[in-house]
Enzyme design. Structure first.
Site, PDB file in Angstrom:
ATOM      1  N   ARG A 131      -9.577  -4.634  -4.253  1.00 53.42           N
ATOM      2  CA  ARG A 131      -9.193  -4.466  -5.465  1.00 53.42           C
ATOM      3  C   ARG A 131      -7.954  -5.453  -5.428  1.00 53.42           C
ATOM      4  O   ARG A 131      -7.227  -6.427  -6.131  1.00 53.42           O
ATOM      5  CB  ARG A 131      -8.978  -3.253  -6.060  1.00 53.42           C
ATOM      6  CG  ARG A 131      -7.486  -3.016  -7.353  1.00 53.42           C
ATOM      7  CD  ARG A 131      -7.787  -2.028  -8.248  1.00 53.42           C
ATOM      8  NE  ARG A 131      -7.600  -0.760  -7.429  1.00 53.42           N
ATOM      9  CZ  ARG A 131      -6.789  -0.273  -7.002  1.00 53.42           C
ATOM     10  NH1 ARG A 131      -5.838  -1.144  -7.131  1.00 53.42           N
ATOM     11  NH2 ARG A 131      -6.643   0.594  -6.522  1.00 53.42           N
TER      12      ARG A 131
ATOM     13  N   TYR B  96     -11.104 -17.125 -30.113  1.00 51.54           N
ATOM     14  CA  TYR B  96     -12.363 -16.388 -30.032  1.00 51.54           C
ATOM     15  C   TYR B  96     -11.654 -15.198 -30.550  1.00 51.54           C
ATOM     16  O   TYR B  96     -10.375 -14.086 -30.132  1.00 51.54           O
ATOM     17  CB  TYR B  96     -11.897 -16.190 -28.285  1.00 51.54           C
ATOM     18  CG  TYR B  96     -13.272 -15.501 -27.991  1.00 51.54           C
ATOM     19  CD1 TYR B  96     -14.374 -14.974 -28.633  1.00 51.54           C
ATOM     20  CD2 TYR B  96     -12.602 -14.147 -27.434  1.00 51.54           C
ATOM     21  CE1 TYR B  96     -15.434 -14.287 -28.150  1.00 51.54           C
ATOM     22  CE2 TYR B  96     -13.891 -13.536 -26.917  1.00 51.54           C
ATOM     23  CZ  TYR B  96     -15.176 -13.426 -27.145  1.00 51.54           C
ATOM     24  OH  TYR B  96     -16.367 -12.813 -27.231  1.00 51.54           O
TER      25      TYR B  96
ATOM     26  N   ASP C 198      -6.395 -21.579 -23.005  1.00 53.72           N
ATOM     27  CA  ASP C 198      -7.388 -21.009 -22.754  1.00 53.72           C
ATOM     28  C   ASP C 198      -7.776 -22.681 -22.756  1.00 53.72           C
ATOM     29  O   ASP C 198      -8.724 -23.166 -24.025  1.00 53.72           O
ATOM     30  CB  ASP C 198      -7.528 -19.837 -24.198  1.00 53.72           C
ATOM     31  CG  ASP C 198      -9.067 -19.888 -23.778  1.00 53.72           C
ATOM     32  OD1 ASP C 198      -9.516 -20.538 -22.997  1.00 53.72           O
ATOM     33  OD2 ASP C 198      -9.847 -18.854 -24.103  1.00 53.72           O
TER      34      ASP C 198
ATOM     35  N   LYS D 225     -18.160 -18.757 -18.393  1.00 53.89           N
ATOM     36  CA  LYS D 225     -19.255 -20.195 -20.124  1.00 53.89           C
ATOM     37  C   LYS D 225     -19.076 -21.101 -18.404  1.00 53.89           C
ATOM     38  O   LYS D 225     -20.288 -21.146 -17.849  1.00 53.89           O
ATOM     39  CB  LYS D 225     -18.148 -20.662 -20.702  1.00 53.89           C
ATOM     40  CG  LYS D 225     -17.595 -19.746 -21.386  1.00 53.89           C
ATOM     41  CD  LYS D 225     -18.062 -18.588 -22.502  1.00 53.89           C
ATOM     42  CE  LYS D 225     -18.255 -17.763 -23.298  1.00 53.89           C
ATOM     43  NZ  LYS D 225     -17.459 -16.583 -22.632  1.00 53.89           N
TER      44      LYS D 225
HETATM   45  N1  LCS Z   1     -12.212 -17.464 -24.692  1.00 58.94           N
HETATM   46  C1  LCS Z   1     -12.559 -18.411 -24.957  1.00 58.94           C
HETATM   47  C2  LCS Z   1     -11.931 -19.509 -25.682  1.00 58.94           C
HETATM   48  C3  LCS Z   1     -14.002 -18.010 -25.350  1.00 58.94           C
HETATM   49  O1  LCS Z   1     -15.368 -17.840 -25.617  1.00 58.94           O
HETATM   50  C4  LCS Z   1     -14.333 -16.516 -24.754  1.00 58.94           C
HETATM   51  C5  LCS Z   1     -15.711 -15.828 -24.430  1.00 58.94           C
HETATM   52  C6  LCS Z   1     -13.610 -15.567 -23.899  1.00 58.94           C
HETATM   53  C7  LCS Z   1     -12.015 -16.347 -23.568  1.00 58.94           C
HETATM   54  C8  LCS Z   1     -13.189 -14.260 -23.787  1.00 58.94           C
HETATM   55  O2  LCS Z   1     -13.992 -14.537 -22.813  1.00 58.94           O
HETATM   56  P1  LCS Z   1     -14.873 -12.997 -21.424  1.00 58.94           P
HETATM   57  O3  LCS Z   1     -14.667 -12.252 -21.466  1.00 58.94           O
HETATM   58  O4  LCS Z   1     -16.084 -12.970 -22.768  1.00 58.94           O
HETATM   59  O5  LCS Z   1     -15.207 -13.720 -20.296  1.00 58.94           O
HETATM   60  N2  LCS Z   1     -16.314 -16.426 -26.117  1.00 58.94           N
HETATM   61  C9  LCS Z   1     -17.865 -15.185 -26.010  1.00 58.94           C
HETATM   62  C10 LCS Z   1     -18.428 -16.193 -27.052  1.00 58.94           C
HETATM   63  O6  LCS Z   1     -17.925 -17.532 -28.138  1.00 58.94           O
HETATM   64  N3  LCS Z   1     -19.785 -15.460 -27.504  1.00 58.94           N
HETATM   65  O7  LCS Z   1     -19.203 -14.608 -26.561  1.00 58.94           O
HETATM   66  C11 LCS Z   1     -18.333 -15.070 -25.476  1.00 58.94           C
END
Ligand code: LCS
Length: 403
Positions: A69, A122, A194, A219
């Site tokens: 952790r 998002y 971001d 992603k």
């Molecule tokens: N920031 C952006 C720009 C994102 O598109 C997402 C998730 C996150 C943060 C959060 O990341 P995660 O916790 O899922 O790793 N975007 C998503 C989307 O557009 N479709 O499904 C998840």
């Protein structure tokens, strides 16, 4: 290969080598998955020193590991690689993009502080600010960051963070990062960006003056749709504070296996991003000229309202686009139900093409009026263009639009 030498090398070399050296014990060429929870101390004094260092952000952990952790060698290899790629001093990996984003806010903001965020985030990031940060006494407001006067007008004495994506999910609006940094200057306000859509291959917000960069590494960084993961990058002191004050207490750690998957994905980031972008540009041109399509949002198109801004701060336009059909929601629904190669699914940045309907899925938590005001209409369709042969992506869309 670690730090000074690798920082002088090219981006593709850094993707392959930064943070990773052959294992000194076995010579293993690939970074092992250190699937361990705990680590033997040399003696009691060593254990005490590690704990003392870990909880002193000015020092941090440098002389061994304590417990996964607090840190793990596979996770640390990923953090070193991403710190180099984003041109930051240090990075901290998380179990998801949302864990990275929420932890950064929990470190910076206290009750009474004001968070000013872009009005097109998002959906879950926006929901986190409203449901969680407001619940603990922060003041949250949103404005359109693509007009810098809005940001200037909305700053208050209590403002501690300016937060945005560029380009935004899913409208692909771009924000002038240097201009936002200028507004925050000398005001003790942190600029948090971001950078998920661009990746460090196309854009480095820290070089443009931002304080902290966050990513959903789920992603493009991982690239193959097989690990939920996140990462934050900033100054060494900020990252050490994030690790000992928030990460250790909240526990959103990345597993060693997922860290290894992201490490593996990053080695091919440049070739994937070039291909995503090339295909996205071709698909954007195809959609633009299709009679059933009313508008296409892709920052690589010269008519995109912030085309010049993205060109001034990034070396490319990425692989995501969104579009509207003349037939609105019904036509979009028909298309999404008829594609055969593209997968109808949320997420983005995978090697294969994903299509989705933001209003009913990723951005359904945003109240409709606010969603529409931010340009996220009911008919908007988002496409994460993959690296398949572009003719096959286009022929799938073509048959879906014609059916
Ligand atoms: N920031 C952006 C720009 C994102 O598109 C997402 C998730 C996150 C943060 C959060 O990341 P995660 O916790 O899922 O790793 N975007 C998503 C989307 O557009 N479709 O499904 C998840």
């Amino acid at each position: 290969m670690v730090d000074d030498k690798i920082r002088g090398m090219g981006f593709a070399t850094q993707c392959c080598h930064a943070g990773q050296a052959c294992d000194p014990l076995t010579g293993a060429h690939n970074t092992p998955i250190y699937q361990t929870t705990t680590y033997a101390f040399r003696d009691v004094d060593h254990g005490a020193k590690l704990f003392s260092d870990a909880f002193t952000p000015e020092i941090g952990l440098t002389d061994g590991y304590i417990y996964t952790r607090f840190g793990n060698p596979t996770q640390n290899a990923l953090e070193e690689k991403v710190a180099v790629l984003e041109k930051g001093e240090a990075a901290l990996a998380f179990s998801s993009g949302m864990a990275a984003i929420s932890s950064v806010f929990l470190l910076i903001v206290k009750p009474g502080d004001h968070i000013l965020a872009d009005n097109s985030l998002y959906g879950t990031a926006r929901d986190f600010l409203i449901q969680i940060m407001q619940k603990f006494g922060a003041i949250v407001s949103f404005t359109d960051f693509s007009e810098i006067e809005n940001v200037e007008k909305s700053i208050r004495n209590e403002t501690k963070v300016l937060y945005f994506e560029s380009p935004t999910n899913p409208k692909l609006k771009c924000v002038d990062i240097r201009a936002v940094v200028k507004v925050a200057r000398n005001k003790n306000i942190k600029v948090v960006v971001d950078n998920t859509f661009m990746t460090p291959y196309f854009q480095n917000p820290l070089v443009l003056g931002a304080d902290v960069v966050v990513h959903s590494a789920t992603k493009y960084m991982t690239g193959h749709g097989d690990s939920i993961s996140g990462i934050a990058i900033g100054s060494r002191l900020f990252i050490n504070e994030l690790r000992c004050l928030v990460h250790n207490n909240m526990g959103g750690v990345i597993s060693p296996f997922n860290a290894w998957l992201v490490l593996r994905g990053l080695k091919t980031l440049p070739v994937r991003m070039r291909m995503h972008q090339q295909n996205a540009m071709t698909v954007a041109e195809f959609l633009k000229s299709h009679p059933a399509v009313s508008s296409v949002n892709y920052p690589g198109l010269p008519e995109h309202p912030q085309h010049d801004i993205i060109k001034s701060q990034a070396s490319g336009f990425g692989g995501v686009l969104s579009f509207e059909l003349k037939g609105g929601y019904d036509a979009g629904k028909k298309l999404m139900n008829s594609v055969k190669l593209c997968t109808l699914a949320v997420s983005l940045g995978d090697v294969d093409t994903l299509i989705e309907h933001p209003a009913s899925t990723t951005h359904a938590v945003v109240p409709r009026e606010e969603r529409i005001a931010a340009g996220l209409t009911d008919g908007l369709v988002r496409l994460s263009v993959g690296i398949e042969d572009v003719e096959d992506i286009i022929s799938d869309l073509k048959q879906g639009l014609e059916e």
